[in-house]
Design an enzyme around this catalytic site. Sequence first.
Site, short mmCIF file in Angstrom:
data_model
loop_
_atom_site.label_atom_id
_atom_site.label_comp_id
_atom_site.label_asym_id
_atom_site.label_seq_id
_atom_site.Cartn_x
_atom_site.Cartn_y
_atom_site.Cartn_z
N CYS A 118 1.14 -1.20 0.09
CA CYS A 118 -0.06 0.05 -0.30
C CYS A 118 0.46 1.40 -0.45
O CYS A 118 0.56 2.37 -0.54
CB CYS A 118 -0.83 0.13 1.37
SG CYS A 118 -2.16 -0.87 0.80
N HIS A 240 -2.47 7.43 3.27
CA HIS A 240 -3.37 5.60 3.17
C HIS A 240 -4.68 5.48 3.62
O HIS A 240 -4.54 5.69 4.59
CB HIS A 240 -2.32 4.70 3.13
CG HIS A 240 -3.07 3.44 3.01
ND1 HIS A 240 -3.62 3.44 1.89
CD2 HIS A 240 -2.52 2.45 3.09
CE1 HIS A 240 -4.42 1.80 2.16
NE2 HIS A 240 -3.36 1.24 2.94
N ASN A 270 -9.50 0.25 1.23
CA ASN A 270 -8.53 0.36 0.77
C ASN A 270 -8.44 -0.54 -0.47
O ASN A 270 -8.49 -1.42 -0.87
CB ASN A 270 -7.43 -0.33 1.69
CG ASN A 270 -7.03 -0.82 2.34
OD1 ASN A 270 -6.04 -0.44 1.32
ND2 ASN A 270 -5.77 -1.37 2.94
N1 ACO Z 1 -17.90 -7.81 10.44
C1 ACO Z 1 -18.59 -8.64 11.65
N2 ACO Z 1 -17.64 -8.85 12.96
C2 ACO Z 1 -16.24 -8.96 12.41
C3 ACO Z 1 -15.86 -8.37 11.01
C4 ACO Z 1 -16.98 -7.73 10.12
N3 ACO Z 1 -16.59 -8.18 9.03
N4 ACO Z 1 -14.47 -8.53 11.00
C5 ACO Z 1 -13.80 -9.37 12.18
N5 ACO Z 1 -14.64 -9.36 13.00
C6 ACO Z 1 -15.19 -9.52 14.26
C7 ACO Z 1 -13.98 -10.53 15.04
O1 ACO Z 1 -14.14 -11.70 13.85
C8 ACO Z 1 -13.85 -10.07 15.77
O2 ACO Z 1 -14.66 -10.58 17.23
P1 ACO Z 1 -14.29 -11.84 18.30
O3 ACO Z 1 -14.38 -10.96 19.10
O4 ACO Z 1 -15.91 -13.07 18.25
O5 ACO Z 1 -13.11 -12.23 17.94
C9 ACO Z 1 -13.84 -8.99 16.70
O6 ACO Z 1 -14.77 -8.58 15.18
C10 ACO Z 1 -13.09 -7.67 16.87
O7 ACO Z 1 -12.30 -8.44 16.10
P2 ACO Z 1 -10.80 -6.89 16.21
O8 ACO Z 1 -10.01 -7.81 14.99
O9 ACO Z 1 -10.61 -7.32 17.82
O10 ACO Z 1 -11.09 -5.84 15.16
P3 ACO Z 1 -10.05 -4.71 15.41
O11 ACO Z 1 -10.60 -3.60 16.51
O12 ACO Z 1 -9.43 -4.47 15.41
O13 ACO Z 1 -10.70 -4.04 13.88
C11 ACO Z 1 -9.35 -4.37 11.15
C12 ACO Z 1 -10.39 -4.72 13.23
C13 ACO Z 1 -11.21 -3.49 10.89
C14 ACO Z 1 -9.54 -5.17 9.99
C15 ACO Z 1 -8.94 -3.42 11.87
O14 ACO Z 1 -7.41 -4.38 12.90
C16 ACO Z 1 -7.34 -2.66 10.90
O15 ACO Z 1 -8.35 -2.43 10.40
N6 ACO Z 1 -6.61 -2.91 10.69
C17 ACO Z 1 -5.35 -2.70 9.93
C18 ACO Z 1 -6.01 -3.04 8.74
C19 ACO Z 1 -5.02 -2.89 6.91
O16 ACO Z 1 -4.72 -1.67 7.68
N7 ACO Z 1 -4.44 -3.64 6.78
C20 ACO Z 1 -4.05 -2.78 5.79
C21 ACO Z 1 -4.00 -3.81 4.59
S1 ACO Z 1 -3.07 -2.91 3.44
C22 ACO Z 1 -2.55 -4.23 2.29
O17 ACO Z 1 -0.95 -3.75 2.16
C23 ACO Z 1 -3.02 -5.21 1.12
#
Ligand code: ACO
Length: 313
Positions: A118, A240, A270
């Site tokens: 990214c 980003h 994203n």
């Molecule tokens: N809908 C509903 N529930 C969900 C979803 C969804 N789409 N996705 C995850 N959950 C659940 C999880 O399973 C978890 O459930 P559990 O507590 O029963 O295990 C709960 O929601 C909480 O999950 P967390 O991982 O604690 O949620 P968090 O607040 O951390 O948010 C997220 C998750 C949005 C992915 C966040 O961590 C994030 O944005 N991280 C950075 C991601 C990012 O920037 N990635 C870059 C990729 S770029 C590239 O190079 C391709």
Amino acid sequence: MKKLMNNLKIVSTGSYTPEKVMTNFDFEKIVDTSDEWIVQRTGIKKRHVVTDEDTSDLAYKAALKAINKVNYDTTKIDLIIVATFTPDLMSPGVSNLVQAKLGLSNQDITCFDLNSGCTGLIYALNVGASMLNSGKYNSALIIGSEVVTKTVDYEDRNTCVLFGDGSGCLILENTDEDKLAYIYATSQGELERSLYVDKYIHMDGKKVYLFAVGAMEKAIKKVLADSSLTISEVSKIIPHQANIRIIQSVAKNLKIGMDKFFINIENYGNTSAASVGIALDEYLSSKKHHENEKILLVGFGSGFTYGAALLTL
Ligand code: ACO
């Protein structure tokens, strides 16, 4: 790493996203999720996804928009860099396909792709600026283009709701005008596979989140220090667009108001290497006069990579 100081002119920008839109409500029908969860945790409401286009189609359309916006003389182009982790093919590069689609196959142009996740567009700016400043090149298309949805597992709710497809392009030229650019592109290599792509994108969301906040803060501070500017002298930060909460944390930690950040994540999700380019194009289109404004692009991605670019409009 020496601090890089260039005179660099952004001649034009363009962006393109596919017509088809997937809303959070569409995802409610596919996986166990809800609009409320996605908006609260990420800020995303919808994203654009391809039907029959590939990464080079999106890149070409963004480039064409940038060219047409200023009636750009394409015979000047001698460098095309495309940042992507989702190329049409392993080879040739998307950049070569863009050259052909623009009808420039018989023109001397150095074309190559670059994969820095990214952070790709900031890496491409870093490399492109260095090549322009070497004196060997005069006019560059710097493009971030992704069909991220090729790598999305629509059975994995942890990742599938986050991504969209799109492309952003900058036309850059050398200039004698006083338009300083400070670009920082770096890496914190890791083997734990916190964020990686094989057939699908996999990530440890929490780990990526924590890395992202620290990395963006460090990159912002670095280009401000290199350029001897304060944040009040920067008119907009274009980050980003991965998660609104990451941007809010950066804003809070650095004591910068959220109004300093350009945000469009709700409409695109994203789009990886395309996100900063799409946001920049939207920001520049949002008002008529930007002359001599300082803007700051900042990003992070798999690798881990991260970086920032302080540019003068
Ligand atoms: N809908 C509903 N529930 C969900 C979803 C969804 N789409 N996705 C995850 N959950 C659940 C999880 O399973 C978890 O459930 P559990 O507590 O029963 O295990 C709960 O929601 C909480 O999950 P967390 O991982 O604690 O949620 P968090 O607040 O951390 O948010 C997220 C998750 C949005 C992915 C966040 O961590 C994030 O944005 N991280 C950075 C991601 C990012 O920037 N990635 C870059 C990729 S770029 C590239 O190079 C391709």
